[in-house]
Design a protein around this motif. Structure first.
Motif, short mmCIF file in Angstrom:
data_model
loop_
_atom_site.label_atom_id
_atom_site.label_comp_id
_atom_site.label_asym_id
_atom_site.label_seq_id
_atom_site.Cartn_x
_atom_site.Cartn_y
_atom_site.Cartn_z
N SER A 196 0.83 -1.21 0.00
CA SER A 196 0.00 0.00 0.00
C SER A 196 0.86 1.25 0.00
N LYS A 199 2.46 1.45 -3.49
CA LYS A 199 1.45 1.82 -4.48
C LYS A 199 1.14 3.31 -4.40
N SER A 200 1.03 3.83 -3.20
CA SER A 200 0.73 5.26 -3.04
C SER A 200 1.89 6.12 -3.51
N ASP A 265 -4.10 -2.83 -10.07
CA ASP A 265 -5.31 -3.18 -9.35
C ASP A 265 -6.17 -4.20 -10.11
N HIS A 310 -7.98 -1.49 -2.70
CA HIS A 310 -7.77 -1.58 -1.25
C HIS A 310 -6.43 -1.00 -0.82
N TYR A 311 -5.44 -0.98 -1.73
CA TYR A 311 -4.14 -0.41 -1.36
C TYR A 311 -4.29 1.05 -0.93
N TYR A 312 -5.09 1.79 -1.67
CA TYR A 312 -5.27 3.21 -1.35
C TYR A 312 -6.02 3.39 -0.04
N VAL A 314 -6.04 1.28 2.52
CA VAL A 314 -5.10 0.94 3.59
C VAL A 314 -4.19 2.12 3.88
N THR A 315 -3.73 2.79 2.82
CA THR A 315 -2.86 3.95 2.99
C THR A 315 -3.56 5.06 3.76
#
Length: 431
Positions: A196, A199-200, A265, A310-312, A314-315
């Motif tokens: 996460s 990815k961000s 994604d 979901h990565y975003y 979680v960030t």
């Protein structure tokens, strides 16, 4: 704003209260051995099982609660069958047992960052054996130790530990059959957390490509201008700057391509909201333990949905929680509450902490790019992703907005509102 903080204390101390009562009642199932007043009780089986499944609770607090509750029950029964002198002695011995038991558990096991079953098993044997020896010593004025007593006490401690550990491990591993083994789950949580963050960062690297391109163009224009004016040295420097910036751009593009393909994604399975919150809370609890902080983390979710990006998410959540952890610091009885609810077409996330709060002077600028209140001892800013970038992700990826309500010395709540359709959409937005 912080009316839920009392609820957080209630949830935590409610478990301590219930456990203290259960252990106190279990201590009445007993039989005498070795010396008058020394007993083998069912409470010695129940206590380690509770400790195993409630590793977020400080065992010192639990020990104090049990040391009060258990003697109260036992003392009442003893008062009906023994004289007052014996009641006082047996009650003090009981108190010493639980206090020493939980103190050793705290020092040898609870303060560890990573927990494992072998360490738990060995710690419980030491706790049980040592606490029993202290209890016998107190009741006999430290004259009752013999080789036979020491051996039998160790056997009793070993048997009780084996039984309690087997019960705890069987229950635990039965649960893990559903979600895979514990180590795999921890590694998966770690992967999602790190992925996460990566990815961000890649997301914002993409957004800076245009800025880099503009710098390159301006450097080339300056190069041509200086060349016409006859400034050869300056023209050469401008040309070198343009070349270096162009190389940086290509490096960014290579990183973006490699990481972007890996974390695409479209190739990742969507995650349920409950699972996202579980990962974030699990990993942040590890951070809390590693820093030896007294912070209780509570999650309350009423939204059942799946999140492709979901990565975003979680960030967003992890950054707000980490801000709360930093705001609380080493304050005692720290509390962080994560609430997820739905209102109309929006999903609302609220992260509340009872930390130092944000002063009125800096509150209007906390979402400005580059703003930070975190410095290292050398004066360098710990930037991380920053609230400004959290705001950008909320706006661009989830068509939402973020606000804050804070009172100095009382606490802070960040409110994140996201469009549910956008939250459940797999389409990534690049503004």
């Amino acid at each position: 704003m912080l009316k839920n903080i009392s609820f957080l204390h209630y949830r935590k101390y409610q478990r301590i209260f219930i456990t203290a009562i259960c252990v106190a009642l279990a201590s009445q199932v007993q039989f005498n051995v070795f010396v008058p007043g020394f007993i083998v009780a069912l409470s010695a089986l129940l206590l380690p099982i509770f400790l195993y499944f409630n590793q977020d609770i400080n065992p010192l607090q639990l020990g104090c609660a049990i040391a009060i509750a258990s003697p109260a029950f036992r003392g009442l029964i003893l008062l009906l069958t023994h004289n007052a002198t014996h009641v006082v002695a047996y009650t003090i011995a009981d108190i010493l047992y639980f206090l020493l038991y939980t103190l050793i558990y705290y020092l040898l096991y609870w303060r560890l960052v990573y927990y494992n079953d072998s360490a738990f098993f060995l710690t419980i044997i030491i706790c049980d054996y040592t606490a029993n020896l202290l209890e016998i010593g107190f009741l006999t004025k430290f004259n009752g130790y013999t080789v036979q007593v020491l051996s039998i006490v160790f056997v009793v401690a070993l048997v009780r530990t084996v039984i309690a550990s087997l019960i705890a491990f069987i229950i635990h591993y039965f649960q893990l059959l559903i979600v895979n083994n514990e180590e795999h789950e921890r590694q998966y949580h770690h992967f999602i957390w790190v992925a996460s963050a990566v990815k961000s960062e890649v997301y914002f690297m993409c957004k800076t490509i245009d800025d880099i391109e503009q710098v390159t163009k301006k450097a080339y224009v300056l190069n041509e201008h200086l060349k016409k004016e006859g400034y050869s040295e300056e023209q050469k420097m401008a040309y070198e700057i343009a070349q270096h910036v162009h190389e940086i751009k290509h490096s960014y593009q290579n990183v973006i391509k490699g990481m972007g393909d890996y974390f695409d994604d479209q190739d990742n399975v969507s995650m349920r909201m409950d699972d996202i919150l579980k990962i974030v809370s699990s990993y942040t609890q590890m951070i809390i333990r590693s820093r030896h902080l007294d912070i209780n983390l509570v999650v309350h979710n009423t939204v059942d949905c799946v999140v492709p990006k979901h990565y975003y998410l979680v960030t967003i959540i992890s950054n707000l929680i980490l801000n709360g952890i930093d705001a609380i610091g080493h304050k005692r009885n720290g509390e962080i509450l994560i609430q997820v609810s739905q209102k109309g077409t929006d999903v609302r996330l609220a992260v509340t902490d009872n930390g130092s709060g944000i002063s009125r002077e800096i509150l209007p600028v906390i979402f400005e790019p580059g703003f930070s209140t975190k410095f290292s001892q050398s004066g360098d800013i710990y930037r991380g992703i920053g609230l400004s970038n959290v705001q950008i992700i909320v706006q661009e990826q989830f068509a939402g907005h973020i606000t804050v309500d804070s009172t100095p010395h009382i606490g802070t709540t960040f409110f994140v509102t996201m469009n549910k359709d956008q939250l459940m959409s797999s389409k990534e937005v690049m503004a």
